[in-house]
Design a protein around this motif. Sequence first.
Motif, PDB file in Angstrom:
ATOM      1  N   GLN A  30       0.812  -1.219   0.000  1.00  0.00           N
ATOM      2  CA  GLN A  30       0.000   0.000   0.000  1.00  0.00           C
ATOM      3  C   GLN A  30       0.847   1.270   0.000  1.00  0.00           C
ATOM      4  O   GLN A  30       0.469   2.261  -0.612  1.00  0.00           O
ATOM      5  CB  GLN A  30      -0.933   0.024   1.216  1.00  0.00           C
ATOM      6  CG  GLN A  30      -2.097  -0.941   1.102  1.00  0.00           C
ATOM      7  CD  GLN A  30      -2.938  -0.920   2.357  1.00  0.00           C
ATOM      8  OE1 GLN A  30      -2.468  -1.287   3.438  1.00  0.00           O
ATOM      9  NE2 GLN A  30      -4.173  -0.470   2.221  1.00  0.00           N
ATOM     10  N   ILE A  31       1.969   1.245   0.698  1.00  0.00           N
ATOM     11  CA  ILE A  31       2.777   2.473   0.803  1.00  0.00           C
ATOM     12  C   ILE A  31       3.787   2.621  -0.332  1.00  0.00           C
ATOM     13  O   ILE A  31       4.413   3.668  -0.453  1.00  0.00           O
ATOM     14  CB  ILE A  31       3.491   2.581   2.166  1.00  0.00           C
ATOM     15  CG1 ILE A  31       4.539   1.484   2.312  1.00  0.00           C
ATOM     16  CG2 ILE A  31       2.497   2.598   3.304  1.00  0.00           C
ATOM     17  CD1 ILE A  31       5.546   1.780   3.386  1.00  0.00           C
ATOM     18  N   GLN A  32       3.922   1.595  -1.169  1.00  0.00           N
ATOM     19  CA  GLN A  32       4.922   1.649  -2.239  1.00  0.00           C
ATOM     20  C   GLN A  32       4.766   2.874  -3.155  1.00  0.00           C
ATOM     21  O   GLN A  32       5.761   3.540  -3.440  1.00  0.00           O
ATOM     22  CB  GLN A  32       4.904   0.358  -3.055  1.00  0.00           C
ATOM     23  CG  GLN A  32       6.105   0.212  -3.957  1.00  0.00           C
ATOM     24  CD  GLN A  32       7.416   0.225  -3.199  1.00  0.00           C
ATOM     25  OE1 GLN A  32       7.555  -0.424  -2.168  1.00  0.00           O
ATOM     26  NE2 GLN A  32       8.374   0.985  -3.689  1.00  0.00           N
ATOM     27  N   PRO A  33       3.561   3.233  -3.612  1.00  0.00           N
ATOM     28  CA  PRO A  33       3.441   4.440  -4.444  1.00  0.00           C
ATOM     29  C   PRO A  33       3.891   5.710  -3.703  1.00  0.00           C
ATOM     30  O   PRO A  33       4.475   6.611  -4.306  1.00  0.00           O
ATOM     31  CB  PRO A  33       1.952   4.513  -4.778  1.00  0.00           C
ATOM     32  CG  PRO A  33       1.446   3.115  -4.610  1.00  0.00           C
ATOM     33  CD  PRO A  33       2.285   2.522  -3.507  1.00  0.00           C
ATOM     34  N   ASN A  59       1.474  15.535  -4.784  1.00  0.00           N
ATOM     35  CA  ASN A  59       1.009  14.154  -4.951  1.00  0.00           C
ATOM     36  C   ASN A  59       1.301  13.321  -3.708  1.00  0.00           C
ATOM     37  O   ASN A  59       0.487  12.489  -3.314  1.00  0.00           O
ATOM     38  CB  ASN A  59       1.657  13.510  -6.180  1.00  0.00           C
ATOM     39  CG  ASN A  59       1.073  14.024  -7.477  1.00  0.00           C
ATOM     40  OD1 ASN A  59       0.003  14.613  -7.506  1.00  0.00           O
ATOM     41  ND2 ASN A  59       1.803  13.813  -8.566  1.00  0.00           N
ATOM     42  N   MET A  60       2.466  13.554  -3.084  1.00  0.00           N
ATOM     43  CA  MET A  60       2.796  12.826  -1.867  1.00  0.00           C
ATOM     44  C   MET A  60       1.789  13.143  -0.764  1.00  0.00           C
ATOM     45  O   MET A  60       1.326  12.248  -0.055  1.00  0.00           O
ATOM     46  CB  MET A  60       4.212  13.153  -1.396  1.00  0.00           C
ATOM     47  CG  MET A  60       4.625  12.366  -0.152  1.00  0.00           C
ATOM     48  SD  MET A  60       6.210  12.839   0.549  1.00  0.00           S
ATOM     49  CE  MET A  60       7.314  12.097  -0.621  1.00  0.00           C
ATOM     50  N   ILE A  61       1.424  14.402  -0.633  1.00  0.00           N
ATOM     51  CA  ILE A  61       0.453  14.809   0.388  1.00  0.00           C
ATOM     52  C   ILE A  61      -0.904  14.150   0.127  1.00  0.00           C
ATOM     53  O   ILE A  61      -1.537  13.629   1.036  1.00  0.00           O
ATOM     54  CB  ILE A  61       0.336  16.348   0.432  1.00  0.00           C
ATOM     55  CG1 ILE A  61       1.637  16.953   0.971  1.00  0.00           C
ATOM     56  CG2 ILE A  61      -0.861  16.776   1.285  1.00  0.00           C
ATOM     57  CD1 ILE A  61       1.742  18.453   0.774  1.00  0.00           C
ATOM     58  N   LYS A  62      -1.331  14.145  -1.137  1.00  0.00           N
ATOM     59  CA  LYS A  62      -2.626  13.539  -1.486  1.00  0.00           C
ATOM     60  C   LYS A  62      -2.613  12.033  -1.236  1.00  0.00           C
ATOM     61  O   LYS A  62      -3.579  11.480  -0.691  1.00  0.00           O
ATOM     62  CB  LYS A  62      -2.965  13.824  -2.952  1.00  0.00           C
ATOM     63  CG  LYS A  62      -3.329  15.261  -3.227  1.00  0.00           C
ATOM     64  CD  LYS A  62      -3.564  15.487  -4.709  1.00  0.00           C
ATOM     65  CE  LYS A  62      -3.854  16.941  -5.002  1.00  0.00           C
ATOM     66  NZ  LYS A  62      -3.987  17.185  -6.453  1.00  0.00           N
ATOM     67  N   LEU A  63      -1.542  11.365  -1.640  1.00  0.00           N
ATOM     68  CA  LEU A  63      -1.439   9.920  -1.402  1.00  0.00           C
ATOM     69  C   LEU A  63      -1.433   9.606   0.088  1.00  0.00           C
ATOM     70  O   LEU A  63      -2.059   8.642   0.530  1.00  0.00           O
ATOM     71  CB  LEU A  63      -0.162   9.361  -2.042  1.00  0.00           C
ATOM     72  CG  LEU A  63      -0.233   9.000  -3.508  1.00  0.00           C
ATOM     73  CD1 LEU A  63       1.154   8.674  -4.047  1.00  0.00           C
ATOM     74  CD2 LEU A  63      -1.161   7.820  -3.729  1.00  0.00           C
ATOM     75  N   LEU A 120       9.283   3.728   8.194  1.00  0.00           N
ATOM     76  CA  LEU A 120       9.572   2.413   7.621  1.00  0.00           C
ATOM     77  C   LEU A 120      10.084   1.437   8.673  1.00  0.00           C
ATOM     78  O   LEU A 120       9.734   0.247   8.653  1.00  0.00           O
ATOM     79  CB  LEU A 120      10.574   2.542   6.465  1.00  0.00           C
ATOM     80  CG  LEU A 120      10.066   3.298   5.230  1.00  0.00           C
ATOM     81  CD1 LEU A 120      11.197   3.525   4.238  1.00  0.00           C
ATOM     82  CD2 LEU A 120       8.896   2.576   4.583  1.00  0.00           C
ATOM     83  N   ALA A 121      10.877   1.930   9.611  1.00  0.00           N
ATOM     84  CA  ALA A 121      11.376   1.067  10.699  1.00  0.00           C
ATOM     85  C   ALA A 121      10.232   0.658  11.623  1.00  0.00           C
ATOM     86  O   ALA A 121      10.154  -0.501  12.054  1.00  0.00           O
ATOM     87  CB  ALA A 121      12.472   1.782  11.482  1.00  0.00           C
ATOM     88  N   GLN A 126       9.599  -4.383   4.541  1.00  0.00           N
ATOM     89  CA  GLN A 126      10.532  -5.366   4.004  1.00  0.00           C
ATOM     90  C   GLN A 126      10.383  -5.613   2.509  1.00  0.00           C
ATOM     91  O   GLN A 126      11.023  -6.510   1.965  1.00  0.00           O
ATOM     92  CB  GLN A 126      10.365  -6.704   4.738  1.00  0.00           C
ATOM     93  CG  GLN A 126      10.734  -6.631   6.197  1.00  0.00           C
ATOM     94  CD  GLN A 126      10.556  -7.948   6.912  1.00  0.00           C
ATOM     95  OE1 GLN A 126      10.545  -9.005   6.302  1.00  0.00           O
ATOM     96  NE2 GLN A 126      10.407  -7.880   8.219  1.00  0.00           N
ATOM     97  N   LYS A 127       9.560  -4.847   1.818  1.00  0.00           N
ATOM     98  CA  LYS A 127       9.312  -5.098   0.392  1.00  0.00           C
ATOM     99  C   LYS A 127      10.598  -5.042  -0.428  1.00  0.00           C
ATOM    100  O   LYS A 127      10.787  -5.829  -1.345  1.00  0.00           O
ATOM    101  CB  LYS A 127       8.287  -4.108  -0.145  1.00  0.00           C
ATOM    102  CG  LYS A 127       7.924  -4.346  -1.610  1.00  0.00           C
ATOM    103  CD  LYS A 127       6.775  -3.457  -2.036  1.00  0.00           C
ATOM    104  CE  LYS A 127       6.484  -3.529  -3.501  1.00  0.00           C
ATOM    105  NZ  LYS A 127       6.059  -4.799  -3.994  1.00  0.00           N
TER     106      LYS A 127
END
Length: 170
Positions: A30-33, A59-63, A120-121, A126-127
């Motif tokens: 889910q967080i990859q984009p 775009n980062m804020i909207k995502l 992320l930590a 782990q993707k």
Amino acid sequence: MACGNEENESMNKVVTKFSGERHDPNLDQQIQPLLNQYFAVMSYLQEQDSTDLLLYGTNMIKLTDSLIQQNLSLDTATKNLAIQGLINIQYEMTAILMESNPAERIMGVQMLSLQWIDFLAAIGYQKQTIYIFSDKDESHWIGLKNKSSNPYISRRDEMYTAVQVLQELK
């Protein structure tokens, strides 16, 4: 450093703990984009392209806003950590876009990078392997390869070696 060597050794390590027990492969997906948007923001920061920085930052804020509204994990603690991390990232990116002073904007992006590392930590991401870099001024950033140029300066010929791997933080 040897004469003619254009690689800088980064020395400063980030102090945070990787929570592998929180790992949720669906959350990673889910967080990859959003993570891809971070890398785009860092690229445009280095190129000093304020138009694309604004576009990808927005775009980062909207995502981020969209992700906060989703059911991120079945585990309540992981979900809460993810939401808090996403809110922190959203606030940092908003502050960066509001800033017109280039030096202040870079300081904001340095804070954004630290928020990403903590996020992320905290969720046990782990993707893919995330490398953590640091320069002599203790500015940190992340990348997908173990060598990177410093996104906070415009000189691309200086390469840094990762000081840590996110998934190995103790």
